[in-house]
Design a protein around this motif. Sequence first.
Motif, PDB file in Angstrom:
ATOM      1  N   UNK A   1      -3.864   3.639   3.474  1.00  0.00           N
ATOM      2  CA  UNK A   1      -3.586   2.600   4.471  1.00  0.00           C
ATOM      3  C   UNK A   1      -2.181   2.803   5.011  1.00  0.00           C
ATOM      4  N   UNK A   2      -1.922   2.169   6.169  1.00  0.00           N
ATOM      5  CA  UNK A   2      -0.576   2.186   6.734  1.00  0.00           C
ATOM      6  C   UNK A   2       0.057   0.822   6.492  1.00  0.00           C
ATOM      7  N   UNK A   3       1.339   0.860   6.157  1.00  0.00           N
ATOM      8  CA  UNK A   3       2.074  -0.363   5.853  1.00  0.00           C
ATOM      9  C   UNK A   3       3.540  -0.147   6.152  1.00  0.00           C
ATOM     10  N   UNK A   4       4.281  -1.245   6.188  1.00  0.00           N
ATOM     11  CA  UNK A   4       5.720  -1.176   6.411  1.00  0.00           C
ATOM     12  C   UNK A   4       6.431  -1.521   5.114  1.00  0.00           C
ATOM     13  N   UNK A   5       7.348  -0.639   4.727  1.00  0.00           N
ATOM     14  CA  UNK A   5       8.154  -0.815   3.521  1.00  0.00           C
ATOM     15  C   UNK A   5       9.604  -0.563   3.899  1.00  0.00           C
ATOM     16  N   UNK A   6      10.510  -1.348   3.311  1.00  0.00           N
ATOM     17  CA  UNK A   6      11.933  -1.106   3.543  1.00  0.00           C
ATOM     18  C   UNK A   6      12.537  -0.485   2.288  1.00  0.00           C
ATOM     19  N   UNK A   7      13.356   0.549   2.492  1.00  0.00           N
ATOM     20  CA  UNK A   7      14.054   1.206   1.391  1.00  0.00           C
ATOM     21  C   UNK A   7      15.509   0.781   1.315  1.00  0.00           C
ATOM     22  N   UNK A   8      15.981   0.077   2.358  1.00  0.00           N
ATOM     23  CA  UNK A   8      17.354  -0.416   2.403  1.00  0.00           C
ATOM     24  C   UNK A   8      17.381  -1.664   3.260  1.00  0.00           C
ATOM     25  N   UNK A  17       7.147   2.444   9.091  1.00  0.00           N
ATOM     26  CA  UNK A  17       5.686   2.355   9.167  1.00  0.00           C
ATOM     27  C   UNK A  17       5.119   3.696   8.727  1.00  0.00           C
ATOM     28  N   UNK A  18       4.415   3.707   7.588  1.00  0.00           N
ATOM     29  CA  UNK A  18       3.966   4.985   7.039  1.00  0.00           C
ATOM     30  C   UNK A  18       2.698   4.792   6.212  1.00  0.00           C
ATOM     31  N   UNK A  19       2.107   5.928   5.806  1.00  0.00           N
ATOM     32  CA  UNK A  19       0.916   5.914   4.950  1.00  0.00           C
ATOM     33  C   UNK A  19       1.300   5.588   3.511  1.00  0.00           C
ATOM     34  N   UNK A  20       0.477   4.772   2.852  1.00  0.00           N
ATOM     35  CA  UNK A  20       0.657   4.428   1.444  1.00  0.00           C
ATOM     36  C   UNK A  20      -0.711   4.409   0.776  1.00  0.00           C
ATOM     37  N   UNK A  21      -0.755   4.561  -0.533  1.00  0.00           N
ATOM     38  CA  UNK A  21      -2.059   4.511  -1.223  1.00  0.00           C
ATOM     39  C   UNK A  21      -2.739   3.155  -1.021  1.00  0.00           C
ATOM     40  N   UNK A  22      -4.059   3.176  -0.927  1.00  0.00           N
ATOM     41  CA  UNK A  22      -4.793   1.921  -0.846  1.00  0.00           C
ATOM     42  C   UNK A  22      -4.551   1.105  -2.111  1.00  0.00           C
ATOM     43  N   UNK A  23      -4.332  -0.198  -1.986  1.00  0.00           N
ATOM     44  CA  UNK A  23      -4.044  -1.013  -3.164  1.00  0.00           C
ATOM     45  C   UNK A  23      -5.304  -1.307  -3.974  1.00  0.00           C
ATOM     46  N   UNK A  24      -5.099  -1.568  -5.267  1.00  0.00           N
ATOM     47  CA  UNK A  24      -6.172  -1.947  -6.181  1.00  0.00           C
ATOM     48  C   UNK A  24      -5.816  -3.316  -6.753  1.00  0.00           C
ATOM     49  N   UNK A  25      -6.723  -4.282  -6.705  1.00  0.00           N
ATOM     50  CA  UNK A  25      -6.387  -5.611  -7.192  1.00  0.00           C
ATOM     51  C   UNK A  25      -6.283  -5.655  -8.713  1.00  0.00           C
ATOM     52  N   UNK A  26      -5.287  -6.390  -9.214  1.00  0.00           N
ATOM     53  CA  UNK A  26      -5.154  -6.613 -10.640  1.00  0.00           C
ATOM     54  C   UNK A  26      -5.817  -7.922 -11.039  1.00  0.00           C
TER      55      UNK A  26
END
Length: 315
Positions: A1-8, A17-26
């Motif tokens: 999936x694509x998502x927005x993450x901040x590193x700073x 805005x980049x590709x990240x692994x699909x999440x798995x629910x806990x």
Amino acid sequence: MRAIVIAAHGGPEVLVHAEHPDPVPGDGEVVVDVAASGVNFIDIYHRSGAYPLPLPSPIGSEGAGVVSAVGPGVTDVAVGDTVAWAGVLGSYAEKAVVPAGRLVPVPGDVSAELAAATMLQGMTAHYLTHSTYPVREGDNVLVHAGAGGMGQLLVQLAKLRGARVFATVSSDEKEKLARAAGADEVLRYDDFAEALRGRMHVVYDGVGAATFDGGLQALRPRGLMALYGAASGPVPPVDPQRLNKEGSLFLTRPTLAHYIADRGELLQRASDLFGWIAEGRLRVNVSHRYPMAQAAQAHEDLAARRTTGKLLLLP
């Protein structure tokens, strides 16, 4: 999936805005395919570090969509349900992991986009007018930034409770929006304090530093200032003796999390809002929609007050 993450922490450029692994629910969690994410000032505070987050961090705290997976222990939410939430980080994404207890069901006569636009600002307007200061028939209510997404909702909910509503705006164009929301009188920021001196039962202030002093002057004795935001900057420390001198005033700095911590309260506020929308008694003005990749532009537009309604990001 694509998502927005901040590193700073920093300006809009830190929104990646980049590709990240699909999440798995806990345990107790669900995955939602996001239909829309709300853009709010708290997102700017998180991004800038005014409200610092552990880094790297997802961002965005409001959204709606369709449940695509449920984790162990989830019984009240099923795959295929349309749901919405507020106050859960990670909403700027194609898929969001949300604790099931933080979700609210979206009725069939309210779209997912409209639900996403309603949750944070709508429930804030609800608690301010129904709990922080329960507006009564005939009260004089001052709403700052009455043309903004938050301001338009506050004006409408105060009117639903029978108040006479005064709003501040910065231009003729914004005055039209505040009046369309139901404001009885609309003033400019440079003259509201003198015009309203000693008349208001409550002031709802999300602007902060630029309007705070004038808002205290506008309150009648034993009136209440609900300072729920700081779009123009934080308010300097206040000497409590000033509240005495101005007329035994009340000052509170509320936040949504404390008004939806109880699940029953969360469901009631959301149900009220969705019901009023479906009945045509509450109008949510979605003024701007951006592709998620343009989140930085949405932040810039919101901070510069180039917008007048709710901003959404669409995956």
